[in-house]
Motif scaffolding. Structure first.
Motif, PDB file in Angstrom:
ATOM      1  N   THR A 298      29.767 -48.334  23.791  1.00 47.86           N
ATOM      2  CA  THR A 298      29.382 -47.222  23.006  1.00 47.86           C
ATOM      3  C   THR A 298      31.350 -46.233  23.619  1.00 47.86           C
ATOM      4  N   GLY A 299      31.250 -45.942  22.717  1.00 45.84           N
ATOM      5  CA  GLY A 299      32.149 -44.083  23.291  1.00 45.84           C
ATOM      6  C   GLY A 299      31.864 -42.934  22.380  1.00 45.84           C
ATOM      7  N   VAL A 300      32.791 -42.380  22.439  1.00 45.81           N
ATOM      8  CA  VAL A 300      31.685 -40.976  21.008  1.00 45.81           C
ATOM      9  C   VAL A 300      34.067 -40.071  21.451  1.00 45.81           C
ATOM     10  N   LEU A 301      33.932 -39.768  20.235  1.00 42.42           N
ATOM     11  CA  LEU A 301      36.028 -39.288  20.405  1.00 42.42           C
ATOM     12  C   LEU A 301      35.830 -38.321  19.174  1.00 42.42           C
ATOM     13  N   ASN A 302      36.181 -36.949  18.933  1.00 44.34           N
ATOM     14  CA  ASN A 302      36.526 -36.306  17.856  1.00 44.34           C
ATOM     15  C   ASN A 302      37.714 -36.089  17.371  1.00 44.34           C
ATOM     16  N   ARG A 303      37.919 -34.868  16.151  1.00 49.50           N
ATOM     17  CA  ARG A 303      38.839 -35.189  15.294  1.00 49.50           C
ATOM     18  C   ARG A 303      40.117 -34.248  17.004  1.00 49.50           C
ATOM     19  N   GLY A 304      39.408 -33.486  17.413  1.00 51.17           N
ATOM     20  CA  GLY A 304      40.057 -31.994  18.225  1.00 51.17           C
ATOM     21  C   GLY A 304      40.900 -32.935  19.623  1.00 51.17           C
ATOM     22  N   GLN A 305      40.267 -34.191  19.911  1.00 53.78           N
ATOM     23  CA  GLN A 305      40.252 -34.840  21.455  1.00 53.78           C
ATOM     24  C   GLN A 305      41.795 -35.536  20.739  1.00 53.78           C
ATOM     25  N   PHE A 306      40.879 -35.768  20.060  1.00 52.07           N
ATOM     26  CA  PHE A 306      42.127 -36.960  19.252  1.00 52.07           C
ATOM     27  C   PHE A 306      43.585 -35.945  19.333  1.00 52.07           C
ATOM     28  N   GLU A 307      43.476 -35.404  18.707  1.00 53.75           N
ATOM     29  CA  GLU A 307      44.975 -34.266  18.381  1.00 53.75           C
ATOM     30  C   GLU A 307      45.444 -34.088  19.536  1.00 53.75           C
ATOM     31  N   GLU A 308      44.171 -33.911  20.686  1.00 56.90           N
ATOM     32  CA  GLU A 308      45.259 -32.844  22.213  1.00 56.90           C
ATOM     33  C   GLU A 308      45.963 -34.486  22.543  1.00 56.90           C
ATOM     34  N   MET A 309      45.250 -35.567  22.748  1.00 56.81           N
ATOM     35  CA  MET A 309      45.324 -36.479  23.523  1.00 56.81           C
ATOM     36  C   MET A 309      46.930 -36.931  22.549  1.00 56.81           C
ATOM     37  N   SER A 310      47.247 -36.808  21.454  1.00 57.21           N
ATOM     38  CA  SER A 310      48.339 -36.982  20.306  1.00 57.21           C
ATOM     39  C   SER A 310      49.239 -36.379  20.521  1.00 57.21           C
ATOM     40  N   ALA A 311      48.997 -35.035  21.654  1.00 57.20           N
ATOM     41  CA  ALA A 311      50.626 -34.076  21.223  1.00 57.20           C
ATOM     42  C   ALA A 311      51.929 -34.734  21.095  1.00 57.20           C
ATOM     43  N   GLY A 312      52.286 -35.320  22.618  1.00 56.77           N
ATOM     44  CA  GLY A 312      53.123 -36.183  22.903  1.00 56.77           C
ATOM     45  C   GLY A 312      53.698 -36.303  21.394  1.00 56.77           C
ATOM     46  N   LEU A 313      52.994 -37.559  20.618  1.00 53.88           N
ATOM     47  CA  LEU A 313      53.177 -38.079  19.183  1.00 53.88           C
ATOM     48  C   LEU A 313      53.965 -36.787  17.913  1.00 53.88           C
ATOM     49  N   LEU A 314      53.006 -36.360  18.145  1.00 54.52           N
ATOM     50  CA  LEU A 314      52.291 -34.934  16.973  1.00 54.52           C
ATOM     51  C   LEU A 314      53.892 -34.198  17.521  1.00 54.52           C
ATOM     52  N   SER A 315      53.723 -33.880  18.447  1.00 56.45           N
ATOM     53  CA  SER A 315      55.606 -32.765  18.649  1.00 56.45           C
ATOM     54  C   SER A 315      56.844 -33.699  17.832  1.00 56.45           C
ATOM     55  N   ARG A 316      56.192 -35.170  17.737  1.00 57.02           N
ATOM     56  CA  ARG A 316      57.958 -35.611  17.555  1.00 57.02           C
ATOM     57  C   ARG A 316      57.914 -35.631  15.437  1.00 57.02           C
ATOM     58  N   VAL A 317      57.081 -35.117  15.396  1.00 57.01           N
ATOM     59  CA  VAL A 317      57.708 -34.767  13.420  1.00 57.01           C
ATOM     60  C   VAL A 317      58.096 -34.440  12.978  1.00 57.01           C
ATOM     61  N   GLU A 318      58.598 -33.390  13.710  1.00 54.55           N
ATOM     62  CA  GLU A 318      59.342 -32.646  13.415  1.00 54.55           C
ATOM     63  C   GLU A 318      60.652 -32.416  13.564  1.00 54.55           C
ATOM     64  N   GLY A 319      61.299 -33.112  14.174  1.00 56.58           N
ATOM     65  CA  GLY A 319      62.883 -33.529  14.733  1.00 56.58           C
ATOM     66  C   GLY A 319      62.968 -34.306  13.518  1.00 56.58           C
ATOM     67  N   PRO A 320      62.895 -35.358  12.963  1.00 55.59           N
ATOM     68  CA  PRO A 320      63.415 -36.195  11.512  1.00 55.59           C
ATOM     69  C   PRO A 320      63.501 -35.423  10.441  1.00 55.59           C
ATOM     70  N   LEU A 321      62.398 -34.761  10.120  1.00 54.64           N
ATOM     71  CA  LEU A 321      62.580 -33.123   9.115  1.00 54.64           C
ATOM     72  C   LEU A 321      63.218 -32.593   9.352  1.00 54.64           C
ATOM     73  N   GLN A 322      63.851 -31.858  10.696  1.00 55.82           N
ATOM     74  CA  GLN A 322      64.935 -30.434  10.835  1.00 55.82           C
ATOM     75  C   GLN A 322      66.558 -31.591  10.572  1.00 55.82           C
ATOM     76  N   CYS A 323      66.677 -32.510  11.066  1.00 54.19           N
ATOM     77  CA  CYS A 323      67.508 -33.707  10.592  1.00 54.19           C
ATOM     78  C   CYS A 323      67.959 -33.453   9.534  1.00 54.19           C
TER      79      CYS A 323
END
Ligand code: ATP
Ligand code: MG
Length: 832
Positions: A298-323
Motif C-alpha cells: 500500500t502507498g498514499v499520495l496526493n496531488r500536491g506531492q505529485f506535482e512537486e515530484m513532477s516539477a521538472g516535467l511541468l516546467s517543460r510545458v511552456e517551451g513549445p508554447l513560446q516556440c
C-alpha cells in the motif's frame, strides 16, 4: 470507397467514420470507442487491442505496447536504447538495422518488424471500421505526430500497406485537430479579413504537440508547430512508478523492477492513481494485493506531492508554447483561443500552466480523446469523391528544413540548397533546374540536426538517370521536381530533360525557358494543389538557377554561360527516370511477404476464434441443459433418460477441462452434435408443448370464423347472397371436417405423456390451418357484384376475414419502393 480516420496513438487508438451524414467515432467489439495500442502473441493466435491489454500481466513478455515511436528507428537509436530497459518485452534488430520485436508466437520465437506490429493494430482498427460500416475498408487517413520525420512516416505508410489499407494521407495529429475544430465553425472571418488565430495543444501519452493555426472562412493554415517529443502522460506515470518503487524497497524490501509482472501492475495502478489525482486533491491510496512474494503493498499520495515530484516535467510545458508564438511572430494577445486535447491535458497542473502562459481560459470544445480521429475522417471525406463536404482548404507546414546536396558539374565541389524552409507550406512542389551532361545524384537531408528529434538527418539519395548532353555537346537543361507530399514526405518526384529542337521553317521560335504549354501545366499540377491565395511564395521562385544559392547561380553561369545569348529555339521535355535510395524503405518483396504473412495470421486468428467458439458452444450447451433438465425441461424427459443425459453432460464438462481442453474445431462440433442428439428431442417436446396450444387456438379461430360465415349465408344474409351454393356446401363440409380433426387431436394430445412425441406437431396444425384457408377463402371472399350502396356501407367490397385487400396491399408496396429509392440517394453528405 470508405471514409475512415484512424488515430494511431501511443497508448490508444480511435476510429472515426463518415456515416449517416456526419462523422462518428465508432466502438470496437467491446463497445468501447478506445482501442488500446497493444498486441499480444499467444501459442495459437494473436490478440489485439483490448483483448491484448488484458493479457499484459499474464503474458507480459509477449504483449507488446508503446511501440509507436520505434517507427523508422534503428535498434541502436538513442531513443530506442533509452527505453529498452523499461520494456517488458524484447526488442530485436531487423536485417536492415531497424527495430523489431521478439516474441513467442505459435510456440516459436518470432521477430516482427515494427511495421508489422503496427499493421496488426491497424488490422484491428480496420475490422472495427468494417463492422461499423458493414463494408470492406481500404481508403483511410491515418494520424502521425507532426514531428515525425520521413523515415518514421514512411514506416507508418508501410504498416498501413501491410494491413491492406490505402492511406490517402498521413495527417499530422495537430492538423487533424485543427480541421475537426475549423470545419464546423460558421463564424470564421471572411478570406480577406484578418484570420482567427487559434493555438492547439495535444498532450498525449508520449508527446506534447502544439500548433498555431490561422482560420478564415473555408480554409485553415497551420502557421507553426512545436513539440516536446519526450513529454507525455507516460512520463508522469514514470515519476509515480519511481516514487513507489523507492517506497516499496524501503517499506517491504521489495524491488518491483526485478519482476516484470509486478512492474506492469505497478504501472497500471500508478496510471489509475494519476487519473484520480486529476479529479481529487486529497490523499489517495494505492493498494496492490499479492504484489510480489505474496505481499500486499500500500502507498498514499496526493496531488500536491505529485506535482512537486513532477516539477521538472511541468516546467517543460511552456517551451513549445513560446516556440510556436515566436515562429509565427505572434503575441499572446493575438491568440483568439487555446484548445486543448489529448488525455494528459486533463491534468490540472498542465491546464494551469497553459492557461497562465496565454493569460486566458482554455477551451475544451473538442472531444479530447477523439478529435484526432474525427479530423482524419473529415480529411478522408474531403478526399473522397463520394461525399459532399463543405469546401475547406488545409495548408500544413514542413516541420524541419529540408536541403538538397549535389556535386557541381563544373566545380567538382558540392552544391547545397535549402529547398524547404521550416514552416514552409505543405504539401508543396518546387522545380529546380540543373545543367548537366550525365546522370547526377542528389541527396536530401534535414539541415537543422540540432532541432531534429531523430538522429538520422539523411532523407534519401536520388539519381537522375539518362541525362545526355545537348546535340551541340553542351550541358542539357534538366528540370527536377521536388515535393513534400500529402503525407509530409519528401521526394524527388520527377525530372525532365529540356531537349532543344531545330526550329521548323515558318514557325515562330519559342523561348526555351518557357517549356511547351503541356509540360508547363504538368509541372504546376502540384503547386496548384497547394494553391491558397497569397500563401505560396515558392510558386514564383521555384528554380535554383533563379532563386537561391550562390552555388546555384555559379552553376548556371559556369555550366551554361552563353545560354541567354542563344537564339530562341523550340524545346521538348523528355521524362527522366529517377532512382531512389531511401534508408530502410521496405523492398517490394519484403512488403509483399509481410502482406502475405499478415493475411496468414489473420486467417490463423480467425480459425482459432472459430475453434474457441466451437468449444464455448459445447460448454454453454452443457451449462444450459444441466440447468434446464431440472427446470424448464423436467416434465418432458423421463427420469431414466434425464439421469443418463445428466451424467453425459457431467462427463462432457470434465472432458472440457481435461482431454477436451485443446481439441480441433471439428471435435467440438461433433461433441455438441452428440449431446444435441439427446437434448434436442426433449427441447422439441418442450417447444411443441409451448407452441401447440397457440397453433390449435389459431386453427380454432379460423374454423369459428368460417362457421359464422356459413351460418350467415344459410340464414340468407344478403351480404353473402352472391356466393355459390355448391361451393358453400363444400366449405361447410371442410369446416366441419377440420373441427372434427381439431377436437380429435386436442383430445388425444391432452392424454399424451409429455415425455413422449406429441400426437400432432405444430407444423401439422399450421398446415391444416393453411389448407383450410386456401380451400375456403377463395369461395367466401368473392366480391359482391357492384350495386349502388348507401354512402357509408363499404363492407361489401371490404376485406374479408382480416386478409389485406389487394388495393391496400398495393399502396403499401408503393410506399416501400419509395423508401428504397430515397435510401439509394444517401451516400452524399453535408458535414454540418
Ligand atoms: P500519443 O498522442 O502520445 O500518441 P495517445 O494518443 O495514446 O498518445 P492519449 O490517449 O491522448 O494518448 O492520452 C493518454 C494519456 O492521457 C495517458 O498517459 C493517460 O494516463 C492520460 N490521461 C487520461 N485521462 C487522464 C486524466 N483524467 N488525468 C491525467 N491523465 C490522464
Ligand atoms: Mg494522441
Amino acid at each position: 470507397m470508405s471514409v475512415v480516420g484512424f488515430d494511431l496513438g501511443f497508448q490508444s487508438c480511435y476510429v472515426a467514420v463518415a456515416r449517416a451524414g456526419g462523422i462518428e467515432t465508432v466502438a470496437n467489439e467491446y463497445s468501447d470507442r478506445c482501442t488500446p495500442s497493444f498486441v499480444s502473441f499467444g501459442p495459437k493466435n494473436r490478440s489485439i487491442g483490448a483483448a491484448a491489454k488484458s493479457q499484459v500481466v499474464t503474458n507480459c513478455k509477449n504483449t507488446v505496447q508503446g511501440f509507436k515511436r520505434f517507427h523508422g528507428r534503428a535498434i541502436s537509436d538513442p531513443y530506442v536504447q533509452s527505453v529498452k530497459s523499461s520494456l517488458v518485452y524484447d526488442l530485436a534488430e531487423m536485417p536492415s538495422g531497424s527495430t523489431g520485436i521478439k516474441v513467442m508466437y505459435m510456440e516459436e520465437e518470432k521477430v516482427f518488424s515494427i511495421e508489422q506490429v503496427s499493421a496488426m493494430l491497424l488490422t484491428k482498427l480496420k475490422e472495427t471500421a468494417e463492422n461499423a460500416l458493414k463494408k470492406p475498408v481500404a481508403d483511410c487517413v491515418i494520424s502521425v505526430p507532426s514531428f515525425f520525420t520521413d523515415m518514421e512516416r514512411r514506416s507508418v505508410i508501410d504498416a498501413a500497406q501491410i494491413a491492406g489499407l490505402n492511406c490517402l494521407r498521413l495527417m499530422n495529429e495537430t492538423t487533424a485537430v485543427t480541421l475537426a475544430y475549423g470545419i464546423y465553425k460558421q463564424d470564421l472571418p471572411a478570406p480577406e479579413e484578418k484570420p482567427r488565430t487559434v493555438v492547439f495543444v495535444d498532450l498525449g501519452h508520449s508527446s506534447f504537440q502544439v500548433s498555431v493555426c490561422a482560420f478564415n472562412k473555408g480554409k485553415l493554415k497551420v502557421l507553426a508547430t512545436a513539440f516536446d517529443s519526450a513529454l507525455g502522460g507516460k512520463d508522469f506515470d514514470e515519476v509515480l512508478v519511481s516514487h513507489f518503487c523507492e517506497v516499496f524497497v524501503k517499506k517491504y524490501k521489495l524491488d518491483p523492477r526485478t519482476k516484470p509482472r509486478a512492474l506492469v501492475r505497478l504501472y497500471q495502478e500508478c496510471e489509475k492513481l494519476k487519473k484520480l489525482m486529476s479529479a481529487n486533491c486529497s490523499d489517495l491510496p494505492l493498494n496492490i494485493e499479492c504484489f510480489m512474494d505474496d505481499v500486499d503493498v500500500t502507498g498514499v499520495l496526493n496531488r500536491g506531492q505529485f506535482e512537486e515530484m513532477s516539477a521538472g516535467l511541468l516546467s517543460r510545458v511552456e517551451g513549445p508554447l513560446q516556440c510556436v508564438l515566436e515562429q509565427a511572430k505572434l503575441k499572446k494577445e493575438d491568440i483568439y483561443a487555446v484548445e486543448i486535447v489529448g488525455g494528459a491535458s486533463r491534468m490540472p497542473a498542465i491546464k494551469e500552466r497553459i492557461s497562465k502562459f496565454f493569460g486566458k481560459e482554455l477551451s475544451t470544445t473538442l472531444n479530447a480523446d477523439e478529435a484526432v480521429a474525427r479530423g482524419c475522417a473529415l480529411q478522408c471525406a474531403i478526399l473522397s469523391p463520394a461525399f459532399k463536404v463543405r469546401e475547406f482548404c488545409i495548408s500544413d507546414v514542413v516541420p524541419f528544413p529540408i536541403s538538397l546536396k549535389w556535386s557541381s558539374a563544373v566545380e567538382e565541389g558540392l552544391g547545397d540548397c535549402e529547398v524547404f524552409t521550416k514552416n514552409h507550406a505543405a504539401p508543396f512542389s518546387k522545380v529546380l533546374t540543373f545543367y548537366r551532361k550525365e546522370p547526377f545524384p542528389l541527396e536530401a537531408y534535414y539541415s537543422d540536426p540540432k532541432n531534429l528529434p531523430h538522429p538520422t538527418t539523411t532523407i534519401g539519395h536520388f539519381l537522375v538517370r539518362n541525362v545526355v548532353p545537348q546535340a551541340s555537346g553542351e550541358c542539357a537543361k534538366v528540370k527536377v521536381k521536388v515535393r513534400v507530399n500529402v503525407h509530409g514526405v519528401f521526394s524527388v518526384s520527377s525530372a525532365s530533360l529540356v531537349e532543344l529542337l531545330k526550329p521548323v521553317e515558318g514557325e515562330e521560335p519559342m523561348d526555351m525557358d518557357h517549356a511547351p504549354k503541356e509540360d508547363k501545366n504538368k509541372m504546376q499540377v502540384d503547386q496548384e494543389e497547394q494553391k491558397s491565395p497569397g500563401d505560396v511564395p515558392g510558386e514564383t521562385t521555384p528554380e535554383t538557377d533563379e532563386t537561391s544559392t550562390e552555388d546555384g547561380k555559379q552553376e548556371k553561369k559556369a555550366d551554361q554561360p552563353s545560354q541567354a545569348k542563344k537564339p530562341k529555339v523550340k524545346t521538348k521535355m523528355v521524362e527522366l527516370p529517377i532512382e531512389h535510395k531511401l534508408d530502410w524503405q521496405l523492398s517490394n518483396e519484403t512488403l509483399n511477404l509481410f502482406v502475405e504473412n499478415e493475411g496468414k495470421m489473420i486467417m490463423q486468428d480467425k480459425l482459432e476464434k472459430e475453434r474457441n467458439d466451437a468449444k464455448n458452444n459445447v460448454e454453454e450447451y452443457v451449462y444450459e441443459m444441466r440447468d434446464k433438465l431440472h427446470g424448464l425441461l423436467e416434465k418432458f424427459v423421463s427420469p431414466p433418460d434425464r439421469d443418463s443425459f445428466s451424467s453425459k453432460l457431467e462427463d462432457t464438462e470434465n472432458w472440457l477441462y481435461e482431454d477436451g481442453e485443446d481439441q480441433l474445431k471439428q471435435v467440438y462440433i461433433d461433441k455438441l452434435a452428440e449431446l444435441k442428439q439427446l437434448g434436442q428431442p426433449i427441447m422439441e417436446r418442450y417447444m411443441e408443448a409451448e407452441e401447440g396450444p397457440k397453433a390449435f387456438a389459431e386453427l380454432g379461430k379460423q374454423i369459428q370464423m368460417y362457421m359464422k360465415l356459413v351460418g350467415a349465408y344459410k340464414a340468407k344474409d344478403e351480404q353473402y347472397d352472391h356466393l355459390n351454393e355448391l361451393e358453400m356446401t363444400r366449405v361447410e363440409k371442410q369446416v366441419s371436417d377440420a373441427m372434427a380433426w381439431l377436437n380429435d387431436k386436442m383430445n388425444q394430445q391432452s392424454k399424451q405423456d409429455p415425455t413422449k412425441e406429441p400426437v400432432v406437431r405444430v407444423s401439422e396444425i399450421q398446415a391444416k390451418t393453411k389448407e383450410l384457408y386456401l380451400s375456403c377463402n377463395s369461395v367466401v371472399s368473392k366480391p359482391k357484384p357492384k350495386v349502388e350502396l348507401p354512402k357509408d356501407d363499404k363492407t361489401a367490397n371490404g376485406p374479408v376475414n382480416g386478409q389485406p385487400d389487394a388495393e391496400a396491399g398495393g399502396e403499401k408496396m408503393a410506399d416501400a419502393e419509395q423508401e428504397t429509392t430515397d435510401n439509394a440517394k444517401l451516400p452524399e453528405m453535408d458535414i454540418d
